[in-house]
Design an enzyme around this catalytic site. Structure first.
Site, PDB file in Angstrom:
ATOM      1  N   GLU A  49      51.277  35.611  42.293  1.00 17.56           N
ATOM      2  CA  GLU A  49      50.499  35.399  41.073  1.00 17.56           C
ATOM      3  C   GLU A  49      51.111  36.262  39.989  1.00 17.56           C
ATOM      4  OE1 GLU A  49      46.354  36.183  41.525  1.00 17.56           O
ATOM      5  OE2 GLU A  49      46.150  34.851  43.245  1.00 17.56           O
ATOM      6  N   ASP A  60      38.902  41.981  33.637  1.00  8.77           N
ATOM      7  CA  ASP A  60      39.869  42.861  34.283  1.00  8.77           C
ATOM      8  C   ASP A  60      39.492  44.323  34.144  1.00  8.77           C
ATOM      9  OD1 ASP A  60      41.971  41.252  35.465  1.00  8.77           O
ATOM     10  OD2 ASP A  60      42.291  40.523  33.422  1.00  8.77           O
TER      11      ASP A  60
END
Ligand SMILES: Cc1ncc(COP(=O)(O)O)c(C=O)c1O
Lengths: 266, 411
Positions: A49, A60
């Site tokens: 990824e 995040d």
């Protein structure tokens, strides 16, 4: 045609182990270094990824934010990310690559244009953090038409009915978020609890490849090896940050960590 | 061109995807937040039509917030400008000193109904945080406020108030260390704690439900104003201009709510964004300067950004307006041409503060000073039978240090 993502999972199943997925941020800390890191870790990783850095990431945690802000500061642009993938694929033709990011990046380039760039650089899949089901149906279909995997996310808050619907609309892989957290949180629920939810998903469609992510580190990874795949992101970003601040080589440091992770799941 | 529907509240003019005009708003959120947002949407959807809840809201608005806030004529300013009659709706007289109290009280009431004990919110100017800390204290909730480190420095009086009310201020050091980062950090916190914690977004931004709750709460301002206009003029004046500063847009949305259906030749709605320092390219005025549509904090809106979709840097002397995006409601009002948007520079806002505070018994904070700057610009050119009403939505106490430094005095 079978996707490279599916092939990667089949291979792991043959070897009777979960797939190892890594997440690193494109352009961290430079375009060149991030490509070197990808090349160095690829032999030990099943699916890579690659994060598209965004400066207002609502999902995040600190570690990935740090990596993303560093990459942006060092000048990474969306078009560079496609170049990085293309370069990477030259030496790693069969390694699946998934881009992970926020919808505004796609929206600004335009969905069609974004997918065209994905196609040209041989991107295998996309994870769009802030484009949940059912709002993502349209875009997910566009991805499918281009044979690009649109990867849906499931979380501990996802209701049963929603889970069924999402899985029905899934492509070759779904991503289960282990706990209520942004990326990079400490694993605050037990492996048993996570696997219970994981099994619930598998029961809905046993053939679906389900990976678990969030809070997975060298310490926690071996407790979850029953899963089809495990994603390590923040821990890796943190290691890269550590190497950079110590002035040591982030490429070797990342490679060593991924080797260790791999050894814990085989 | 986009069209507004008559007889439908502005907040309810979205489609099934919660988009206004098919292009603004929505819920661009991580999967984890789908459920808590759906729960909150259902809860608020019920409460807003629940007679007991409305009664409770009105009780606290009257006895705790202090309703109605004054509507006054600014005689000296009117004389000085020599054109339109200039009035102010002195919302800064509300408990706490700004309109943010309405949203805070409603969120605290919802939080209690949801059975949650923890409440978190973002703040820029510190008013949203201060008011949430007040409401939390009043209703026995534990409160955490996310605030950019730069704003903590420049809005100290409000931070002192938050701490005094027992709230924890979480400084945000990422990005520009201002409101945009505070909202992001607060949303991230909620992602991790949505099972126990209620989130209050401080303005009409964020996922759709937060826009709705906020504008529904601040609508109190225009409910009061319409009564006060009728008392003063025997009806809504034939030529009325409602001027409001816009950061996220909660104050303006509330000030205008009851007037949306009026013909714009009768009631003109004017939003004033932060134009930033006079000699700088930076600003916080996405509508005025033609920013493109992008996604920020879960909603599609006009937002300052670059080609890659990275959110752009902003600058404003006013922490409350220093935000790269703007409520989807205002994007919709702009594209339907119901409201007009312009900007005032830092310097214009300061000069407006100087003039208003010298001539009148009023000390508007830097946010509404932007609105006064526009009133000062246009009033001299308007006829004597035109009524301008400025929403003086915040008190300048929090800006004492900045104003003293820049103007050499403080009222
Ligand atoms: C007094 C005052 N006015 C205006 C604003 C801007 O916010 P909004 O546009 O949501 O009213 C703020 C925000 O903190 C404020 O404190």
């Amino acid at each position: 045609m079978i996707s490279k993502i599916n092939l990667a999972f089949s291979q792991c199943k043959k070897e009777n182990r979960p797939a190892l997925l890594t997440y690193t941020v494109a352009g961290d800390n430079t375009k060149k270094k991030s490509l070197e890191i990808l090349n160095a870790i690829a032999p030990y990783v099943d699916i890579l990824e690659i994060g598209i850095p965004h400066n207002t990431p609502v999902a995040d945690g600190g570690q990935i934010q740090t990596s993303a802000y560093r990459a942006i500061k060092n000048g990474i642009k969306v078009k560079d990310i496609f170049k990085i993938v293309k370069q990477f694929k030259k030496n790693n033709l069969n390694k699946p690559v998934i881009l992970m990011g926020y919808y505004n990046t796609i929206f600004q380039l335009g969905e069609r244009s974004f997918l065209k760039h994905c196609k040209r650089s041989d991107v295998d899949g996309l994870i769009v953090v802030d484009l949940p089901w059912p709002e993502n149906k349209n875009f997910a279909n566009k991805c499918k038409k281009q044979s690009i995997n649109f990867i849906q996310l499931l979380s501990p808050t996802t209701s049963d009915i929603r889970m069924k619907n999402i899985i029905k609309d899934s492509h070759d892989m779904v991503y289960y978020i282990s706990m209520l957290s942004t990326t990079g949180g400490r694993l605050k629920v037990s492996a048993k609890e996570i696997l219970k939810n994981y099994n619930k998903i598998k029961k809905i469609n046993p053939k679906q490849n389900v990976v678990i992510g969030f809070g997975i580190t060298e310490k926690t990874i071996s407790s979850l090896t029953k899963a089809d795949g495990l994603v390590v992101g923040s821990a890796l970003c943190k290691t890269i940050s550590g190497a950079l601040s110590r002035g040591t080589n982030p490429v070797r440091t990342a490679e060593n960590m991924v080797k260790k992770l791999r050894s814990k799941i085989i | 061109m986009l069209k507004l529907k008559k007889g439908v509240l502005l907040i309810d003019q979205h489609d099934k995807n919660y988009m206004y005009g098919g292009k603004f708003g929505g819920n661009f959120i991580p999967e984890t937040l789908k459920k808590p947002i759906e729960d909150l949407t259902n809860l608020f959807g019920r409460l807003r039509y629940d007679k007991n809840f409305i009664k409770e809201r009105d009780y606290y608005f009257k006895n705790y917030v202090g309703a109605p806030t004054p509507f006054i004529k600014l005689e000296n300013l009117t004389k000085h400008l020599g054109g339109a009659q200039v009035y102010a709706k002195v919302v800064s007289k509300a408990n706490g000193g700004a309109h943010k109290i309405y949203n805070a009280v409603v969120h605290a009431l919802i939080c209690k109904r949801a059975g949650k004990k923890y409440i978190v919110g973002d703040t820029g100017a510190g008013y949203a945080g201060k008011m949430l800390s007040m409401a939390a204290k009043k209703f026995g909730l534990k409160c955490k406020i996310f605030m950019g480190a730069k704003d903590i420095k420049r809005q100290k009086p409000n931070c002192d108030a938050m701490r005094k009310n027992g709230a924890e201020i979480v400084p945000v050091y990422s990005g520009s260390q201002t409101l945009v980062d505070a909202v992001s950090e607060c949303m991230r916190y909620w992602v991790s704690n949505c099972d126990t914690t209620h989130m209050a977004v401080g303005s009409t931004v964020g996922p759709n439900i937060f826009i709705k709750i906020c504008a529904w709460s601040t609508a109190q301002i225009s409910r009061e104003l319409i009564v006060q206009l009728k008392e003063e003029f025997g009806g809504v004046p034939k030529k009325l201009k409602l001027i409001n500063c816009v950061g996220g847009g909660s104050s303006a949305a509330g000030f205008w709510n009851e007037f949306i259906d009026y013909n714009k030749s009768q009631v003109e709605l004017i939003g004033v964004e932060a134009g930033g320092p006079k000699n700088s390219k930076l600003h916080a005025a996405p509508l005025t300067f033609g920013s493109k549509i992008g996604i920020l904090h879960g909603a599609a809106q006009y937002v300052i950004q670059d080609k890659d979709g990275q959110i752009g840097e902003t600058s404003s002397i006013s922490a409350g307006l220093d935000y790269p995006g703007i409520s989807p409601l205002h994007c919709f009002l702009k594209d339907t041409k119901r409201a007009r948007y312009t900007s005032a520079s830092d310097e214009e806002a300061l000069q407006a503060y100087k003039l208003v505070s010298k001539l009148e018994d009023l000390s508007p904070s830097l946010e509404p000073s932007h609105a006064f700057a526009e009133a000062i610009k246009i009033a001299p050119k308007l006829s004597k039978d035109t009524i301008i009403c400025v929403n003086s939505c915040g008190d300048a106490k929090k800006d004492r240090a900045i104003i003293t430094k820049r103007l050499g005095f403080f009222r």
